[in-house]
Design a protein around this motif. Structure first.
Motif, PDB file in Angstrom:
ATOM      1  N   VAL A 178      -1.194  -6.561 -16.532  1.00  0.00           N
ATOM      2  CA  VAL A 178      -2.115  -6.040 -15.519  1.00  0.00           C
ATOM      3  C   VAL A 178      -1.722  -6.564 -14.145  1.00  0.00           C
ATOM      4  CG1 VAL A 178      -4.509  -6.046 -14.732  1.00  0.00           C
ATOM      5  CG2 VAL A 178      -4.011  -5.803 -17.171  1.00  0.00           C
ATOM      6  N   ASP A 181      -0.248  -1.293 -12.806  1.00  0.00           N
ATOM      7  CA  ASP A 181      -1.280  -1.224 -13.841  1.00  0.00           C
ATOM      8  C   ASP A 181      -2.543  -1.908 -13.325  1.00  0.00           C
ATOM      9  OD1 ASP A 181      -2.713  -1.141 -16.173  1.00  0.00           O
ATOM     10  OD2 ASP A 181      -1.376  -2.422 -17.326  1.00  0.00           O
ATOM     11  N   THR A 224      -1.577 -11.828 -11.868  1.00  0.00           N
ATOM     12  CA  THR A 224      -2.515 -10.704 -11.815  1.00  0.00           C
ATOM     13  C   THR A 224      -3.455 -10.881 -10.627  1.00  0.00           C
ATOM     14  OG1 THR A 224      -2.451 -10.385 -14.211  1.00  0.00           O
ATOM     15  CG2 THR A 224      -4.372  -9.533 -13.058  1.00  0.00           C
TER      16      THR A 224
END
Length: 216
Positions: free
Chosen positions: A52, A3, A80
């Motif tokens: 994410v 993602d 992330t």
């Protein structure tokens, strides 16, 4: 599928839409679902940010809130990745916590575009981001940055003294670096004022490798 979010905006002189559009197809080809944001509010959505794997930020000369920076910082610390280039990452916000996260701050560039050379440090030549790349000839803005000693500097540019400059010896400054921040990784390149800079083959290669390197 991993993602990624692209967060772009701020000063239009750094062509945030056109520049990031160069790399969105690359990310999708590498198996990322890509979502684009033109507001910084996504950084305050803790649930969204926890999922994410990569933030590609291209936001220059902007204003950020404490809450937005705290959300981005917390996400990177948790794993992330954060990546970007030029003013979209080191000229984004005058905010201490943000600059602590990215490890660098743009402070100066000479007027206009200059011919200059980006040089990979010989001792870092085997790093996967710069392997096979020695020097890169550029005609663009030449960034003077203040940087954190925790950065792993991979490539540099050098300013030679001139009769009208206040420095009197060559000054070598970071141009590409990475850093670990908690469980996350940060990739920064100072090259990328215009689309032409990002399509220089060596710069495009470094940038694409940097995006993948930073991603969770």
């Amino acid at each position: 599928m991993r993602d990624a979010i692209v967060v772009r905006g701020g000063w239009e002189g750094h062509v945030p839409v056109e520049a990031t559009e160069l790399f969105i197809p690359f990310l999708r080809e590498r198996g990322f679902a890509v979502e684009v944001h033109d507001r910084l509010d996504v950084y305050t959505d803790a649930d969204r940010m926890s999922r994410v794997d990569l933030v590609l930020q291209c936001w220059s000369i902007g204003t950020v809130t404490d809450e937005q920076v705290a959300g981005l910082d917390a996400a990177v610390r948790a794993g992330t990745g954060l990546a970007g280039w030029h003013g979209g990452i080191v000229g984004s916000f005058h905010h201490n916590r943000y600059q602590h996260l990215t490890g660098g701050l743009f402070v100066h560039h000479p007027p206009g575009f200059l011919d200059h050379t980006l040089t990979v440090l010989p001792e870092r030549a085997e790093h996967p981001l710069v392997a096979g790349i020695g020097t890169v000839r550029l005609h663009t803005e030449k960034y003077w940055v203040l940087s954190d000693p925790l950065n792993d500097v991979l490539a540099t540019v050098t300013y030679e003294p001139e009769p009208d400059t206040p420095w009197r010896e060559p000054v070598t400054l970071p141009a590409v670096w990475t850093r670990n921040w908690g469980a996350g990784r940060v990739f920064v390149s100072t090259v990328g004022h215009k689309v032409d800079d990002l399509t220089v083959p060596e710069i495009r290669t470094i940038t694409e490798r940097g995006l993948l390197w930073a991603a969770r």
